[in-house]
Design a protein around this motif. Structure first.
Motif, PDB file in Angstrom:
ATOM      1  N   GLU A 148     -17.652 -23.303   8.224  1.00 27.17           N
ATOM      2  CA  GLU A 148     -17.441 -24.486   7.387  1.00 27.17           C
ATOM      3  C   GLU A 148     -18.853 -24.640   6.794  1.00 27.17           C
ATOM      4  O   GLU A 148     -19.206 -25.332   5.753  1.00 27.17           O
ATOM      5  CB  GLU A 148     -17.263 -25.665   8.104  1.00 27.17           C
ATOM      6  CG  GLU A 148     -17.961 -26.242   9.038  1.00 27.17           C
ATOM      7  CD  GLU A 148     -17.566 -25.576  10.603  1.00 27.17           C
ATOM      8  OE1 GLU A 148     -18.157 -25.935  11.664  1.00 27.17           O
ATOM      9  OE2 GLU A 148     -16.802 -24.814  10.681  1.00 27.17           O
ATOM     10  N   SER A 149     -19.995 -24.108   7.329  1.00 31.76           N
ATOM     11  CA  SER A 149     -21.255 -24.264   6.973  1.00 31.76           C
ATOM     12  C   SER A 149     -21.796 -22.837   6.182  1.00 31.76           C
ATOM     13  O   SER A 149     -22.951 -23.167   5.606  1.00 31.76           O
ATOM     14  CB  SER A 149     -22.421 -24.494   7.899  1.00 31.76           C
ATOM     15  OG  SER A 149     -21.948 -25.559   8.872  1.00 31.76           O
ATOM     16  N   ARG A 150     -20.758 -21.980   5.975  1.00 33.82           N
ATOM     17  CA  ARG A 150     -21.480 -20.784   5.324  1.00 33.82           C
ATOM     18  C   ARG A 150     -21.551 -21.270   3.632  1.00 33.82           C
ATOM     19  O   ARG A 150     -20.309 -21.518   3.197  1.00 33.82           O
ATOM     20  CB  ARG A 150     -20.693 -19.688   5.546  1.00 33.82           C
ATOM     21  CG  ARG A 150     -20.764 -19.476   7.201  1.00 33.82           C
ATOM     22  CD  ARG A 150     -19.849 -18.157   7.494  1.00 33.82           C
ATOM     23  NE  ARG A 150     -19.883 -17.922   8.865  1.00 33.82           N
ATOM     24  CZ  ARG A 150     -19.072 -17.096   9.367  1.00 33.82           C
ATOM     25  NH1 ARG A 150     -18.032 -16.570   8.755  1.00 33.82           N
ATOM     26  NH2 ARG A 150     -18.791 -17.152  10.702  1.00 33.82           N
ATOM     27  N   PRO A 151     -22.231 -20.883   2.837  1.00 32.46           N
ATOM     28  CA  PRO A 151     -22.216 -21.105   1.523  1.00 32.46           C
ATOM     29  C   PRO A 151     -21.373 -19.720   0.785  1.00 32.46           C
ATOM     30  O   PRO A 151     -21.300 -18.679   1.591  1.00 32.46           O
ATOM     31  CB  PRO A 151     -23.600 -20.888   1.047  1.00 32.46           C
ATOM     32  CG  PRO A 151     -24.160 -19.920   2.201  1.00 32.46           C
ATOM     33  CD  PRO A 151     -23.948 -20.420   3.276  1.00 32.46           C
ATOM     34  N   PRO A 152     -20.722 -19.814  -0.190  1.00 33.51           N
ATOM     35  CA  PRO A 152     -20.028 -18.947  -0.742  1.00 33.51           C
ATOM     36  C   PRO A 152     -20.820 -17.602  -1.068  1.00 33.51           C
ATOM     37  O   PRO A 152     -21.948 -17.506  -1.615  1.00 33.51           O
ATOM     38  CB  PRO A 152     -19.478 -19.458  -2.116  1.00 33.51           C
ATOM     39  CG  PRO A 152     -19.766 -20.956  -2.020  1.00 33.51           C
ATOM     40  CD  PRO A 152     -20.683 -21.137  -1.121  1.00 33.51           C
ATOM     41  N   SER A 153     -20.545 -16.602  -0.444  1.00 33.38           N
ATOM     42  CA  SER A 153     -21.301 -15.403  -0.432  1.00 33.38           C
ATOM     43  C   SER A 153     -21.299 -14.942  -1.863  1.00 33.38           C
ATOM     44  O   SER A 153     -22.179 -14.249  -2.103  1.00 33.38           O
ATOM     45  CB  SER A 153     -20.445 -14.203   0.494  1.00 33.38           C
ATOM     46  OG  SER A 153     -20.542 -14.628   1.702  1.00 33.38           O
ATOM     47  N   ARG A 197     -33.720 -19.991   2.761  1.00 33.67           N
ATOM     48  CA  ARG A 197     -33.896 -20.761   3.687  1.00 33.67           C
ATOM     49  C   ARG A 197     -33.581 -22.162   3.160  1.00 33.67           C
ATOM     50  O   ARG A 197     -32.990 -22.973   4.053  1.00 33.67           O
ATOM     51  CB  ARG A 197     -35.460 -21.128   3.758  1.00 33.67           C
ATOM     52  CG  ARG A 197     -36.041 -21.702   4.936  1.00 33.67           C
ATOM     53  CD  ARG A 197     -37.439 -21.912   5.388  1.00 33.67           C
ATOM     54  NE  ARG A 197     -37.815 -20.592   5.824  1.00 33.67           N
ATOM     55  CZ  ARG A 197     -38.712 -19.725   5.463  1.00 33.67           C
ATOM     56  NH1 ARG A 197     -39.341 -19.911   4.350  1.00 33.67           N
ATOM     57  NH2 ARG A 197     -38.893 -18.688   6.183  1.00 33.67           N
ATOM     58  N   GLY A 198     -33.493 -22.346   1.748  1.00 32.78           N
ATOM     59  CA  GLY A 198     -32.760 -23.595   1.520  1.00 32.78           C
ATOM     60  C   GLY A 198     -31.280 -23.821   1.685  1.00 32.78           C
ATOM     61  O   GLY A 198     -30.994 -24.994   2.052  1.00 32.78           O
ATOM     62  N   LEU A 199     -30.749 -22.740   1.675  1.00 24.78           N
ATOM     63  CA  LEU A 199     -29.177 -22.776   2.124  1.00 24.78           C
ATOM     64  C   LEU A 199     -28.740 -22.617   3.489  1.00 24.78           C
ATOM     65  O   LEU A 199     -27.955 -22.778   4.018  1.00 24.78           O
ATOM     66  CB  LEU A 199     -28.465 -21.194   1.578  1.00 24.78           C
ATOM     67  CG  LEU A 199     -28.405 -21.311   0.093  1.00 24.78           C
ATOM     68  CD1 LEU A 199     -27.887 -20.089  -0.559  1.00 24.78           C
ATOM     69  CD2 LEU A 199     -27.763 -22.382  -0.435  1.00 24.78           C
ATOM     70  N   GLY A 200     -30.129 -22.639   4.335  1.00 23.04           N
ATOM     71  CA  GLY A 200     -29.712 -22.513   5.971  1.00 23.04           C
ATOM     72  C   GLY A 200     -29.506 -21.092   6.413  1.00 23.04           C
ATOM     73  O   GLY A 200     -29.044 -21.154   7.453  1.00 23.04           O
TER      74      GLY A 200
END
Length: 204
Positions: A148-153, A197-200
């Motif tokens: 649930e924390s992953r940005p869209p690849s 880094r901004g996306l975690g």
């Protein structure tokens, strides 16, 4: 002028592709003509029509071959994400810059010619293969995060692609970036790290 042996040996199609890539490098993707490509390949002005419907068809083939080589370079650089996904991902950025520098005619045909990638199935497949490597890299970087924390690849891949393209454009062909105290490799790597880094996706 190249000899006509390319035609007689059955390599006319590839000779025209390579001649066109050279012309694009020299004149830009909008300036070349089929007649010039034929002359550079050492054949008659009518000969290209044995393999290509017209100028755009030839231009699309240059772009397709460019995307195929581009994808191979990205795949080789990524190397399955070894030894670490981040280092592998950053290697792809350098491979992007290297391709643009090594194969400018093909790069311009791919990204600066105004051709419709979606309108040519083979071209779309080749382009999708290259994008797929970047998507795989983004997925590898996000694997340690909960789903649930992953940005869209695909979003990450497209952003990095855009960043890479911007660096190429800034530093290519005598543009102002050539005088920057920061080199293209450093600029791309630092920009990618800040973004990731901004996306975690990275924390170190």
């Amino acid at each position: 002028m190249p000899e006509r042996k390319s035609y007689h040996h059955g390599n006319l199609r590839q000779a025209l592709v390579e001649a066109t890539a050279a012309l694009i490098e020299e004149q830009g993707p909008q300036a070349f003509t089929l007649t010039e490509a034929a002359r550079r390949a050492g054949v008659s002005a009518a000969a290209p029509y044995r393999h290509f419907k017209g100028r755009d068809d030839l231009l699309e083939e240059v772009a397709r071959q460019g995307f195929v080589e581009f994808a191979v370079r990205l795949e080789t650089a990524f190397d399955g994400g070894r030894p670490r996904p981040l280092s592998a991902f950053l290697r792809m950025g350098q491979a992007y810059l290297d391709f643009a520098s090594d194969r400018p005619g093909y790069y311009m045909a791919m990204f600066e010619s105004g051709i419709s990638v979606a309108g040519n199935a083979q071209l779309a497949t080749a382009s999708g293969r290259a994008q797929g490597v970047l998507i795989a890299g983004a997925e590898a970087l996000a694997a340690r995060l909960p789903p649930e924390s992953r940005p869209p690849s695909r979003m990450v891949a497209n952003h990095i692609w855009a960043l890479s393209h911007g660096v190429v454009e800034l530093f290519s062909r005598g543009k102002p970036g050539c005088r920057s105290p920061v080199g293209p490799s450093e600029m791309l790597e630092s920009g990618a790290i800040i973004y990731l880094r901004g996306l975690g996706l990275i924390t170190d």
